[in-house]
Structure formats: C-alpha cells, structure tokens
Write a protein that holds these residues in place. Structure first.
Motif, short mmCIF file in Angstrom:
data_model
loop_
_atom_site.label_atom_id
_atom_site.label_comp_id
_atom_site.label_asym_id
_atom_site.label_seq_id
_atom_site.Cartn_x
_atom_site.Cartn_y
_atom_site.Cartn_z
N SER A 142 -12.73 10.58 4.58
CA SER A 142 -11.41 9.97 4.51
C SER A 142 -10.34 10.82 5.18
O SER A 142 -9.29 10.31 5.56
CB SER A 142 -11.03 9.72 3.04
N GLU A 143 -10.60 12.11 5.36
CA GLU A 143 -9.63 12.96 6.04
C GLU A 143 -9.59 12.69 7.54
O GLU A 143 -8.63 13.04 8.21
CB GLU A 143 -9.97 14.44 5.80
N ASP A 144 -10.64 12.07 8.07
CA ASP A 144 -10.66 11.71 9.48
C ASP A 144 -9.91 10.39 9.64
O ASP A 144 -10.46 9.33 9.36
CB ASP A 144 -12.10 11.57 9.96
N VAL A 145 -8.66 10.46 10.07
CA VAL A 145 -7.81 9.27 10.10
C VAL A 145 -7.78 8.57 11.45
O VAL A 145 -7.13 7.53 11.60
CB VAL A 145 -6.37 9.64 9.68
N TYR A 146 -8.46 9.11 12.45
CA TYR A 146 -8.38 8.58 13.80
C TYR A 146 -8.80 7.11 13.84
O TYR A 146 -9.88 6.72 13.41
CB TYR A 146 -9.27 9.40 14.74
N HIS A 147 -7.91 6.25 14.35
CA HIS A 147 -8.13 4.81 14.48
C HIS A 147 -8.38 4.13 13.14
O HIS A 147 -9.06 3.10 13.09
CB HIS A 147 -9.26 4.51 15.46
N ARG A 148 -7.82 4.66 12.09
CA ARG A 148 -7.95 4.03 10.78
C ARG A 148 -6.88 2.96 10.58
O ARG A 148 -5.72 3.15 10.95
CB ARG A 148 -7.81 5.07 9.66
N ILE A 149 -7.27 1.87 9.98
CA ILE A 149 -6.34 0.84 9.52
C ILE A 149 -6.41 0.81 8.01
O ILE A 149 -7.48 0.56 7.44
CB ILE A 149 -6.67 -0.54 10.10
N ARG A 150 -5.28 1.08 7.36
CA ARG A 150 -5.29 1.19 5.90
C ARG A 150 -4.19 0.33 5.27
O ARG A 150 -3.01 0.55 5.51
CB ARG A 150 -5.07 2.64 5.47
N PRO A 151 -4.57 -0.65 4.46
CA PRO A 151 -3.56 -1.36 3.67
C PRO A 151 -3.12 -0.48 2.51
O PRO A 151 -3.87 0.39 2.05
CB PRO A 151 -4.32 -2.60 3.17
N TYR A 152 -1.91 -0.70 2.02
CA TYR A 152 -1.44 0.11 0.90
C TYR A 152 -0.42 -0.67 0.08
O TYR A 152 0.17 -1.65 0.53
CB TYR A 152 -0.84 1.44 1.38
N PHE A 153 -0.25 -0.22 -1.16
CA PHE A 153 0.72 -0.81 -2.07
C PHE A 153 1.86 0.18 -2.30
O PHE A 153 1.66 1.39 -2.28
CB PHE A 153 0.07 -1.16 -3.41
N VAL A 154 3.06 -0.36 -2.52
CA VAL A 154 4.26 0.46 -2.69
C VAL A 154 4.96 0.07 -4.00
O VAL A 154 5.12 -1.11 -4.29
CB VAL A 154 5.25 0.24 -1.52
N PHE A 155 5.33 1.05 -4.79
CA PHE A 155 6.18 0.81 -5.96
C PHE A 155 6.92 2.09 -6.29
O PHE A 155 6.44 3.19 -6.02
CB PHE A 155 5.37 0.32 -7.16
N GLY A 156 8.12 1.94 -6.87
CA GLY A 156 8.89 3.15 -7.17
C GLY A 156 10.23 2.81 -7.79
O GLY A 156 10.39 1.82 -8.50
N VAL A 157 11.21 3.66 -7.49
CA VAL A 157 12.55 3.51 -8.04
C VAL A 157 13.55 3.91 -6.96
O VAL A 157 13.25 4.72 -6.08
CB VAL A 157 12.73 4.38 -9.31
N GLY A 158 14.74 3.31 -7.02
CA GLY A 158 15.73 3.61 -6.00
C GLY A 158 17.15 3.46 -6.50
O GLY A 158 17.40 3.01 -7.62
N VAL A 159 18.08 3.83 -5.66
CA VAL A 159 19.51 3.65 -5.94
C VAL A 159 20.14 3.09 -4.67
O VAL A 159 19.75 3.46 -3.55
CB VAL A 159 20.17 4.98 -6.37
N PHE A 160 21.08 2.16 -4.83
CA PHE A 160 21.71 1.58 -3.66
C PHE A 160 23.20 1.36 -3.92
O PHE A 160 23.65 1.24 -5.06
CB PHE A 160 21.04 0.27 -3.25
N ASN A 161 23.95 1.31 -2.82
CA ASN A 161 25.39 1.07 -2.88
C ASN A 161 25.72 -0.16 -2.04
O ASN A 161 25.15 -0.35 -0.96
CB ASN A 161 26.14 2.29 -2.33
N PHE A 162 26.62 -1.00 -2.55
CA PHE A 162 27.00 -2.21 -1.84
C PHE A 162 28.50 -2.43 -2.02
O PHE A 162 29.15 -1.79 -2.84
CB PHE A 162 26.20 -3.41 -2.35
N ASN A 163 29.06 -3.37 -1.27
CA ASN A 163 30.49 -3.69 -1.38
C ASN A 163 30.72 -5.08 -0.80
O ASN A 163 30.96 -5.23 0.40
CB ASN A 163 31.34 -2.66 -0.63
N PRO A 164 30.66 -6.13 -1.63
CA PRO A 164 30.78 -7.50 -1.11
C PRO A 164 32.15 -7.79 -0.53
O PRO A 164 33.18 -7.40 -1.09
CB PRO A 164 30.49 -8.37 -2.34
N GLN A 165 32.16 -8.52 0.59
CA GLN A 165 33.38 -8.93 1.26
C GLN A 165 33.27 -10.41 1.63
O GLN A 165 32.18 -10.95 1.76
CB GLN A 165 33.62 -8.12 2.54
#
Length: 327
Positions: free
Chosen positions: A140-163
């Motif tokens: 698995s350490e040999d990544v050359y020409h690898r195609i890998r699907p993956y899942f993403v999850f986490g936490v974040g902070v965002f700033n907005f200002n509606p106009q």
C-alpha cells in the motif's frame, strides 16, 4: 472584487508560510502533503431551489448560481488508510427566488417571495480522510498510478455576511448588509425569542472523493463535501414577516435604516407590479426555521507529498509486480 482578491492573496500566502514551516519539520518522514483547492460552491437553503417543494442536498441545487471556491490544505498521513487534513477556503454563496423555474407547483410561493442574497464565505476545516481500498492492496505504500476512493468527515468553522440589493427612489441599486437591518425582528425587544445570529458559526463537513497518484509524490483528487450548519440565516431568511411599524419603532420614523429594512424584508412588490402581495404580510411565513442552511463544494485538489520514503522502490522502476487490488 479588489478586496476579494486581496483577501485571497493574503490567505494563500499565510497558508503557504504555515505549510512550509510544517514541511520543514516533517518532510523526512514522508507523511505530509501540501496542496491547493479549486472548485465550485453551491448554497442549499430557503432561497432559490428547484421546482416543487424545497428538498435536501443536490435535489434542490440551483446550478445557475454556482460560484468559485478556492484555498489550500495540509494533510498528515498517519497511514495509507487514514489521514488528517486541515484546509482553509474562501468563496461566495448566492440564492435568488426570481431564478426558480416556475412550473405551477409549490415553487411558485418561493418565486413570488422574490428574496435574494449573496454572501462571502470563509472557512477552516479539520477532517479525517478514510481510504478503505488500501485494506485490499499489496504494498500500500507504493502509490504510483493508484486510484483511491475515500470518505471525508470532520468539523469546521465558517464566516458569512448576507447582503441584498437595495433600490433607492432614484433607481440606484446598492448591495447592503442584511444582519444590521433585523429583517425578521432579530434583536428587537418585541421579538425576544428571535436572537441576533452570529456571522461566525460551526459546520460539519462530510462527503467523498477520488484520489489519483500520478507518481509517488503528486496526486490529483476530486471531492464533493457538504457542510451541515447550525444556522438558518446564511441567506437572512428563516421565520415570519414583521410589520413596517416594527422597523419604524426600532430605527426611527422615516429613518434611512427603516426604509432600507422594510424593502429588504419584503420584496414581493418587485415581482408584482409594485404592489405587495397580501399573503406575504405580517406573521406570514418567510422561511422555514426547522430546516437549517447548508452549502457544499465540488473541488479539484492538487496535492504534493513531501519527502521520500526510502524503504520502498516507487514508480516505473518499481520491482513490485502484484496487481493494485486483489481480493
């Protein structure tokens, strides 16, 4: 536009300095990836949407208001199976009832409401990436020409200002901030249950992606990540209409703020020959507070893995002859 470009330049420069400092520490371990993000963002909330009732996620996506989002990321690869990524992005969100394709159904009520907004969005996300197919790979350490699907999850902070656009009596149009206008009575003593919303909020990013390693250190990824939020005011629309007298009482009789707030709170007249629609009066539904706003981004990411792991012989000269995936 100049302000946005200045903000983008500052953000990318700050990210680059931070990433270079981190890379100096960890480059020899070959576990750090640096990269840039570029893609498109879409708003999912009360305003705009498709025909019929308001729906969730992609079913209510308004493609015509797709906007750019860009940023940078740094990723720590604990293993080929799991990694932890920090990214900072800036972009813009928009929504407009007037652009709804009216087909004579439930969407007509939103189209007649005729509200619109735009908002800059700045976010910082800390996510976990899971690569399940690495469990079935030889070397698995040999990544050359690898195609890998993956899942993403986490936490974040965002700033907005509606106009939204305010149209003066002489026909001049100006974009104005909506939060100070208290369009639904937020922060007014008469509406004690409607608190003023904060322009910086938490979100929950989750989604999926597909990464392709062009060689041992360079990869391209495409991902779609939704941001679940805990506010219904990204578009400044959430509850019910209030009366013009409420604005006069709060801002002052015939004050510029009161006139502006009245127009921003109820724009049905602009889609009805200059006459306000009676079914959109005091106490009538303006938004759906139980359905929180969301936004998502479809992003292409260019990633560079720093350092070199000499325990493996990568690339075209690799002696590894096993298939990429075996079951």
């Amino acid at each position: 536009m100049k302000t946005r470009l200045t903000s983008l330049t500052f953000l990318l420069c700050a990210m680059l300095i931070m990433l270079l400092q981190i890379s100096t520490t960890f480059a020899q371990q070959s576990k750090i990836e640096l990269g840039v993000n570029y893609g498109f963002s879409n708003f999912l909330g009360d305003l705009g949407g498709n025909a019929g009732k308001g729906k969730g996620f992609l079913k209510d996506n308004m493609v015509s208001l797709t906007k750019f989002m860009t940023g940078a990321h740094v990723t720590y690869r604990a293993s080929e199976f799991i990694s932890f990524s920090f990214s900072a992005n800036i972009g813009r969100l928009e929504g407009a009832d007037s652009l709804i394709n009216g087909l004579g159904g439930y969407e007509e009520a939103r189209k007649a409401r005729n509200q619109h907004f735009r908002s800059p969005v700045r976010e910082a996300l800390l996510v976990t990436e899971i690569y399940p197919t690495t469990l079935f790979e030889y070397e698995s350490e040999d990544v050359y020409h690898r195609i890998r699907p993956y899942f993403v999850f986490g936490v974040g902070v965002f700033n907005f200002n509606p106009q939204a656009q305010y149209e003066a009596e002489d026909g001049t149009k100006t974009w104005v901030d909506l939060k100070p206008l208290k369009t639904e009575g937020q922060g007014m003593s008469k509406y004690a249950d409607r608190k003023e919303y904060k322009l910086t909020q938490m979100n929950i990013p989750y989604g999926f992606g597909l990464k392709y390693y062009m060689n041992q250190n360079v990869a391209l990824a495409f991902e779609i990540v939704n941001r679940k939020t805990f506010t219904d005011y990204i578009d400044d629309v959430s509850t019910n209409y209030i009366s013009n007298e409420d604005f006069y009482a709060h801002f002052g009789e015939e004050s510029p703020e009161a006139k502006m707030a009245i127009q921003m709170a109820n724009k049905t007249a602009f889609a009805n020959g200059g006459v306000y629609r009676p079914s959109y009066g005091i106490g009538s539904k303006r938004g759906t507070a139980s359905n929180k706003d969301a936004y998502y981004a479809s992003t292409i990411k260019l990633t560079i893995r720093l350092g070199r792991n000499n325990d493996y012989n990568y690339g075209r000269n690799s002696g590894v002859k096993c298939p990429v995936v075996r079951f």
